[in-house]
Write a protein that holds these residues in place. Sequence first.
Motif, PDB file in Angstrom:
ATOM      1  N   PRO A 139       0.790  -1.240   0.000  1.00  0.00           N
ATOM      2  CA  PRO A 139       0.000   0.000   0.000  1.00  0.00           C
ATOM      3  C   PRO A 139       0.815   1.279   0.000  1.00  0.00           C
ATOM      4  N   LEU A 140       2.057   1.202   0.480  1.00  0.00           N
ATOM      5  CA  LEU A 140       2.933   2.368   0.568  1.00  0.00           C
ATOM      6  C   LEU A 140       4.356   1.942   0.250  1.00  0.00           C
ATOM      7  N   ASP A 141       5.181   2.899  -0.163  1.00  0.00           N
ATOM      8  CA  ASP A 141       6.589   2.597  -0.375  1.00  0.00           C
ATOM      9  C   ASP A 141       7.191   2.088   0.931  1.00  0.00           C
ATOM     10  N   GLY A 142       7.824   0.923   0.854  1.00  0.00           N
ATOM     11  CA  GLY A 142       8.485   0.376   2.027  1.00  0.00           C
ATOM     12  C   GLY A 142       7.578  -0.385   2.972  1.00  0.00           C
ATOM     13  N   VAL A 143       6.286  -0.500   2.633  1.00  0.00           N
ATOM     14  CA  VAL A 143       5.336  -1.202   3.493  1.00  0.00           C
ATOM     15  C   VAL A 143       4.778  -2.409   2.740  1.00  0.00           C
ATOM     16  N   SER A 144       4.831  -3.575   3.380  1.00  0.00           N
ATOM     17  CA  SER A 144       4.221  -4.778   2.827  1.00  0.00           C
ATOM     18  C   SER A 144       3.135  -5.259   3.778  1.00  0.00           C
ATOM     19  N   LEU A 145       2.040  -5.703   3.204  1.00  0.00           N
ATOM     20  CA  LEU A 145       0.970  -6.326   3.973  1.00  0.00           C
ATOM     21  C   LEU A 145       0.845  -7.770   3.511  1.00  0.00           C
ATOM     22  N   ARG A 146       1.258  -8.689   4.361  1.00  0.00           N
ATOM     23  CA  ARG A 146       0.998 -10.102   4.091  1.00  0.00           C
ATOM     24  C   ARG A 146      -0.377 -10.429   4.658  1.00  0.00           C
ATOM     25  N   THR A 147      -1.135 -11.233   3.953  1.00  0.00           N
ATOM     26  CA  THR A 147      -2.502 -11.532   4.359  1.00  0.00           C
ATOM     27  C   THR A 147      -2.744 -13.039   4.351  1.00  0.00           C
ATOM     28  N   ALA A 148      -3.765 -13.451   5.091  1.00  0.00           N
ATOM     29  CA  ALA A 148      -4.140 -14.866   5.112  1.00  0.00           C
ATOM     30  C   ALA A 148      -5.589 -14.992   5.546  1.00  0.00           C
ATOM     31  N   PRO A 149      -6.307 -16.002   5.042  1.00  0.00           N
ATOM     32  CA  PRO A 149      -7.681 -16.218   5.486  1.00  0.00           C
ATOM     33  C   PRO A 149      -7.713 -16.702   6.935  1.00  0.00           C
ATOM     34  N   LEU A 150      -8.753 -16.278   7.655  1.00  0.00           N
ATOM     35  CA  LEU A 150      -8.937 -16.681   9.046  1.00  0.00           C
ATOM     36  C   LEU A 150     -10.182 -17.557   9.176  1.00  0.00           C
ATOM     37  N   ASN A 151     -10.265 -18.271  10.281  1.00  0.00           N
ATOM     38  CA  ASN A 151     -11.361 -19.197  10.530  1.00  0.00           C
ATOM     39  C   ASN A 151     -12.515 -18.467  11.214  1.00  0.00           C
ATOM     40  N   HIS A 152     -13.402 -17.905  10.399  1.00  0.00           N
ATOM     41  CA  HIS A 152     -14.503 -17.096  10.912  1.00  0.00           C
ATOM     42  C   HIS A 152     -15.713 -17.280  10.007  1.00  0.00           C
ATOM     43  N   PRO A 153     -16.923 -17.327  10.567  1.00  0.00           N
ATOM     44  CA  PRO A 153     -18.116 -17.452   9.704  1.00  0.00           C
ATOM     45  C   PRO A 153     -18.179 -16.339   8.667  1.00  0.00           C
ATOM     46  N   ASN A 154     -18.415 -16.695   7.399  1.00  0.00           N
ATOM     47  CA  ASN A 154     -18.457 -15.778   6.253  1.00  0.00           C
ATOM     48  C   ASN A 154     -17.092 -15.275   5.848  1.00  0.00           C
ATOM     49  N   GLY A 155     -16.027 -15.743   6.504  1.00  0.00           N
ATOM     50  CA  GLY A 155     -14.670 -15.398   6.105  1.00  0.00           C
ATOM     51  C   GLY A 155     -14.126 -14.167   6.796  1.00  0.00           C
ATOM     52  N   ALA A 156     -12.815 -14.106   6.898  1.00  0.00           N
ATOM     53  CA  ALA A 156     -12.113 -12.948   7.442  1.00  0.00           C
ATOM     54  C   ALA A 156     -10.662 -13.022   6.974  1.00  0.00           C
ATOM     55  N   ARG A 180      -5.130 -28.482  17.201  1.00  0.00           N
ATOM     56  CA  ARG A 180      -3.881 -28.015  16.590  1.00  0.00           C
ATOM     57  C   ARG A 180      -3.880 -26.496  16.522  1.00  0.00           C
ATOM     58  N   MET A 181      -2.697 -25.938  16.334  1.00  0.00           N
ATOM     59  CA  MET A 181      -2.600 -24.503  16.088  1.00  0.00           C
ATOM     60  C   MET A 181      -2.849 -24.224  14.608  1.00  0.00           C
ATOM     61  N   ASP A 182      -3.337 -23.050  14.321  1.00  0.00           N
ATOM     62  CA  ASP A 182      -3.659 -22.653  12.956  1.00  0.00           C
ATOM     63  C   ASP A 182      -2.363 -22.275  12.233  1.00  0.00           C
ATOM     64  N   ASP A 183      -1.977 -23.074  11.251  1.00  0.00           N
ATOM     65  CA  ASP A 183      -0.721 -22.834  10.539  1.00  0.00           C
ATOM     66  C   ASP A 183      -0.702 -21.485   9.840  1.00  0.00           C
ATOM     67  N   ARG A 184      -1.849 -21.049   9.339  1.00  0.00           N
ATOM     68  CA  ARG A 184      -1.899 -19.765   8.637  1.00  0.00           C
ATOM     69  C   ARG A 184      -1.655 -18.614   9.605  1.00  0.00           C
ATOM     70  N   VAL A 185      -2.202 -18.727  10.813  1.00  0.00           N
ATOM     71  CA  VAL A 185      -1.945 -17.709  11.824  1.00  0.00           C
ATOM     72  C   VAL A 185      -0.489 -17.747  12.248  1.00  0.00           C
ATOM     73  N   LEU A 186       0.040 -18.934  12.485  1.00  0.00           N
ATOM     74  CA  LEU A 186       1.445 -19.048  12.892  1.00  0.00           C
ATOM     75  C   LEU A 186       2.373 -18.403  11.876  1.00  0.00           C
ATOM     76  N   ASP A 187       2.065 -18.573  10.599  1.00  0.00           N
ATOM     77  CA  ASP A 187       2.915 -17.989   9.555  1.00  0.00           C
ATOM     78  C   ASP A 187       2.868 -16.466   9.594  1.00  0.00           C
ATOM     79  N   LEU A 188       1.684 -15.902   9.813  1.00  0.00           N
ATOM     80  CA  LEU A 188       1.552 -14.443   9.840  1.00  0.00           C
ATOM     81  C   LEU A 188       2.223 -13.816  11.057  1.00  0.00           C
TER      82      LEU A 188
END
Length: 271
Positions: A139-156, A180-188
Amino acid sequence: MTFWGTRGSIACAGPHTVKYGGNTSCLEVLCGDERLIFDAGSGLPMLGRHVLANEGPVDTQVFLTHTHLDHIIGMPFFALFHIPGLTVPVYAGHLKPVGMSLHGVLSDMMRAPLFPVPPEIFGANVSFNDFEAGEVLHPLDGVSLRTAPLNHPNGACGYRIEYDGKAIAYITDTEHYPDRMDDRVLDLIQGAGIMIYDATYTDEEYEKFVGFGHSTWQEGIRLADAANVETLVIFHHDPSHTDDMMDEIAADVEKARPGTIVAREGMTLTL
């Protein structure tokens, strides 16, 4: 970063929620002089008034975890949306995979008999941008946003904000798994300086709310320890949790993981 809303589900202003706040999710993150906003709950209008009073009209960007009402209810009242000449893009990562759009969702909310005026009333250049959770945004110079789906009704969508060699993870409205722990959360969250986590319930309360899409402060600690997070911030407080109860939770959290922070409305943290 400043917390303008720390509650989940519904705003709960009143004498028993003064200390930790009663507004729903809204987080302001400054990367140098540039501003990113995460979620547009009932705390967003206060943020808009603060920006106008202290800086005047400025462009900004808004990133939503999802579009349940408590996370978007402040959008029609955000002052910067109503100032001609400003550019204020809004992003969401959970709708595109299911064939929906952010503009469509907001238009449905801002429509009779629910609301008197549509999004087209906004005077600023407000664009509605859909991406797929899992993408990396810049979104900005020098800024990265990594994203991942979360476990929530209707998505997040969860976010990891990376800037100047530092990282903040914003993980709210997600339900942990029992086995188990959520691998996607652990990665973020891996090695993040600050992790903001959905701690709506305690482990004891959670048994009554399985499937509601939220987690506990105890799970937040387990994740933070596993991912070598420096500072855990518990967030998205249940609206039934009074200041007295939140004080008890804060004391338990401090014993379990010293240095953990319980988010309060108006709190500013620096990384």
